[in-house]
Design a protein around this motif. Sequence first.
Motif, PDB file in Angstrom:
ATOM      1  N   LEU A 103      50.050  63.877  36.084  1.00 51.56           N
ATOM      2  CA  LEU A 103      49.889  62.412  36.173  1.00 51.56           C
ATOM      3  C   LEU A 103      50.606  61.766  37.363  1.00 51.56           C
ATOM      4  N   CYS A 104      51.672  62.383  37.826  1.00 51.28           N
ATOM      5  CA  CYS A 104      52.448  61.744  38.904  1.00 51.28           C
ATOM      6  C   CYS A 104      52.021  62.154  40.303  1.00 51.28           C
ATOM      7  N   ASN A 105      51.165  63.124  40.425  1.00 50.24           N
ATOM      8  CA  ASN A 105      50.867  63.635  41.771  1.00 50.24           C
ATOM      9  C   ASN A 105      49.391  63.723  42.099  1.00 50.24           C
ATOM     10  N   ARG A 106      48.561  63.153  41.281  1.00 47.12           N
ATOM     11  CA  ARG A 106      47.143  63.419  41.422  1.00 47.12           C
ATOM     12  C   ARG A 106      46.469  62.286  42.185  1.00 47.12           C
ATOM     13  N   GLU A 107      46.250  62.481  43.463  1.00 44.74           N
ATOM     14  CA  GLU A 107      45.699  61.403  44.307  1.00 44.74           C
ATOM     15  C   GLU A 107      44.240  61.066  43.971  1.00 44.74           C
ATOM     16  N   ASN A 108      43.522  62.003  43.429  1.00 43.73           N
ATOM     17  CA  ASN A 108      42.112  61.785  43.094  1.00 43.73           C
ATOM     18  C   ASN A 108      41.915  61.291  41.657  1.00 43.73           C
ATOM     19  N   LEU A 109      43.018  60.979  40.978  1.00 46.01           N
ATOM     20  CA  LEU A 109      42.912  60.489  39.598  1.00 46.01           C
ATOM     21  C   LEU A 109      42.570  58.999  39.616  1.00 46.01           C
ATOM     22  N   ARG A 110      41.359  58.672  39.154  1.00 48.17           N
ATOM     23  CA  ARG A 110      40.858  57.303  39.295  1.00 48.17           C
ATOM     24  C   ARG A 110      41.080  56.436  38.071  1.00 48.17           C
ATOM     25  N   GLU A 111      40.970  57.019  36.904  1.00 49.55           N
ATOM     26  CA  GLU A 111      41.217  56.244  35.678  1.00 49.55           C
ATOM     27  C   GLU A 111      41.967  57.133  34.693  1.00 49.55           C
ATOM     28  N   VAL A 112      42.913  56.523  34.004  1.00 52.10           N
ATOM     29  CA  VAL A 112      43.592  57.227  32.928  1.00 52.10           C
ATOM     30  C   VAL A 112      43.163  56.570  31.620  1.00 52.10           C
ATOM     31  N   ILE A 113      42.748  57.399  30.711  1.00 49.24           N
ATOM     32  CA  ILE A 113      42.272  56.906  29.420  1.00 49.24           C
ATOM     33  C   ILE A 113      43.228  57.392  28.338  1.00 49.24           C
ATOM     34  N   LEU A 114      43.728  56.447  27.568  1.00 43.92           N
ATOM     35  CA  LEU A 114      44.632  56.808  26.477  1.00 43.92           C
ATOM     36  C   LEU A 114      43.910  56.556  25.156  1.00 43.92           C
ATOM     37  N   LEU A 115      43.793  57.581  24.350  1.00 36.18           N
ATOM     38  CA  LEU A 115      43.110  57.461  23.064  1.00 36.18           C
ATOM     39  C   LEU A 115      44.110  57.133  21.965  1.00 36.18           C
ATOM     40  N   ILE A 116      43.727  56.192  21.139  1.00 36.31           N
ATOM     41  CA  ILE A 116      44.569  55.764  20.020  1.00 36.31           C
ATOM     42  C   ILE A 116      43.693  55.738  18.774  1.00 36.31           C
ATOM     43  N   ASP A 117      44.188  56.277  17.683  1.00 39.85           N
ATOM     44  CA  ASP A 117      43.442  56.247  16.423  1.00 39.85           C
ATOM     45  C   ASP A 117      43.384  54.800  15.925  1.00 39.85           C
ATOM     46  N   ILE A 118      42.169  54.277  15.776  1.00 33.00           N
ATOM     47  CA  ILE A 118      41.999  52.854  15.436  1.00 33.00           C
ATOM     48  C   ILE A 118      42.534  52.498  14.047  1.00 33.00           C
ATOM     49  N   ARG A 119      42.681  53.499  13.203  1.00 30.70           N
ATOM     50  CA  ARG A 119      43.030  53.204  11.807  1.00 30.70           C
ATOM     51  C   ARG A 119      44.498  52.868  11.586  1.00 30.70           C
ATOM     52  N   HIS A 120      45.350  53.431  12.457  1.00 32.08           N
ATOM     53  CA  HIS A 120      46.784  53.341  12.172  1.00 32.08           C
ATOM     54  C   HIS A 120      47.535  52.370  13.076  1.00 32.08           C
ATOM     55  N   GLU A 121      48.697  51.955  12.626  1.00 31.62           N
ATOM     56  CA  GLU A 121      49.632  51.201  13.472  1.00 31.62           C
ATOM     57  C   GLU A 121      49.963  52.095  14.666  1.00 31.62           C
ATOM     58  N   VAL A 122      50.206  51.488  15.816  1.00 23.24           N
ATOM     59  CA  VAL A 122      50.571  52.242  17.008  1.00 23.24           C
ATOM     60  C   VAL A 122      51.906  52.968  16.773  1.00 23.24           C
ATOM     61  N   GLY A 123      51.914  54.257  17.014  1.00 19.64           N
ATOM     62  CA  GLY A 123      53.121  55.058  16.782  1.00 19.64           C
ATOM     63  C   GLY A 123      54.084  55.003  17.965  1.00 19.64           C
ATOM     64  N   LYS A 124      55.281  55.480  17.722  1.00 16.94           N
ATOM     65  CA  LYS A 124      56.325  55.499  18.747  1.00 16.94           C
ATOM     66  C   LYS A 124      55.894  56.336  19.957  1.00 16.94           C
ATOM     67  N   ASN A 125      55.307  57.481  19.673  1.00 13.14           N
ATOM     68  CA  ASN A 125      54.848  58.359  20.760  1.00 13.14           C
ATOM     69  C   ASN A 125      53.731  57.721  21.576  1.00 13.14           C
ATOM     70  N   ASP A 126      52.839  56.993  20.885  1.00 12.75           N
ATOM     71  CA  ASP A 126      51.741  56.307  21.584  1.00 12.75           C
ATOM     72  C   ASP A 126      52.302  55.244  22.528  1.00 12.75           C
ATOM     73  N   LYS A 127      53.259  54.497  22.033  1.00 13.22           N
ATOM     74  CA  LYS A 127      53.863  53.429  22.823  1.00 13.22           C
ATOM     75  C   LYS A 127      54.579  54.018  24.053  1.00 13.22           C
ATOM     76  N   MET A 128      55.291  55.116  23.818  1.00 12.05           N
ATOM     77  CA  MET A 128      55.994  55.774  24.923  1.00 12.05           C
ATOM     78  C   MET A 128      55.023  56.272  25.980  1.00 12.05           C
ATOM     79  N   MET A 129      53.929  56.851  25.508  1.00 12.39           N
ATOM     80  CA  MET A 129      52.919  57.379  26.429  1.00 12.39           C
ATOM     81  C   MET A 129      52.279  56.235  27.210  1.00 12.39           C
ATOM     82  N   TYR A 130      51.968  55.145  26.513  1.00 11.11           N
ATOM     83  CA  TYR A 130      51.369  53.987  27.183  1.00 11.11           C
ATOM     84  C   TYR A 130      52.316  53.451  28.254  1.00 11.11           C
ATOM     85  N   ASP A 131      53.568  53.242  27.886  1.00  7.50           N
ATOM     86  CA  ASP A 131      54.547  52.680  28.830  1.00  7.50           C
ATOM     87  C   ASP A 131      54.683  53.570  30.059  1.00  7.50           C
TER      88      ASP A 131
END
Length: 195
Positions: free
Chosen positions: A100-128
């Motif tokens: 993720l930190c070195n990829r010059e050709n990376l155009r979009e990053v998509i983060l998947l989140i399970d719609i059913r649940h409250e956002v978890g700590k790991n999800d928030k960390m990954m998003y940030d």
Amino acid sequence: MNVTKAELIITAGNKSQFPEMNKPEVAFAGKSNVGKSSLLNCLVNRKALARTSSQPGKTQTINFYNVQDEIRFVDLPGYGYAKVSKTEREKWGKLIEDYLCNRENLREVILLIDIRHEVGKNDKMMYDWIAHYYERVNIIATKADKLNRSQVQKHIAMVKKGLGLRPTDRIMAFSSVSKLGKDEIWSMLDGVIVD
Ligand code: GTP
Ligand code: MG
């Protein structure tokens, strides 16, 4: 895009195995079992190109897929699986950072989140973490078939708030079962190719 060709390029366990940066890439991140591989298969009209499993933590490598010789889909290893050892977690962190930190050709990053649940700590960390590097994060709220329509809207708002999305970010609901959201995701991806 009407996909007629999709193939695995490489299953990379370390940086030296990443392919050349000569094609635009879109990366898919998210918790183990959130539906990354299912989304990839749905987008390329294939049942089992990316291996899916009810057993979480299956994909522990970065898998690069060639789609129509135009774009690469990159299936990142899932996080948040409790039964993974500390050494494995560290290896995951290094691999994902190398990507993720070195990829010059990376155009979009998509983060998947399970719609059913409250956002978890790991999800928030990954998003940030992604948001720190990328001006726009695309959130795909998966498994929308498990909710009814009014619940979908409510849960989208919940995810938005839970992650603290910025105006530059995008969020869409998706289901690999009903194919809800597939066209919207492709419109976004087509933008990557014409850019
Ligand atoms: P890892 O590779 O372990 O990180 O998991 P993953 O994120 O690739 O998840 P995968 O696509 O393997 O899906 C995990 C489980 O969720 C499987 O049993 C899928 O059938 C199920 N699943 C995935 N997407 C959906 C969806 O949209 N709706 C429903 N109902 N189930 C889904
Ligand atoms: Mg997977």
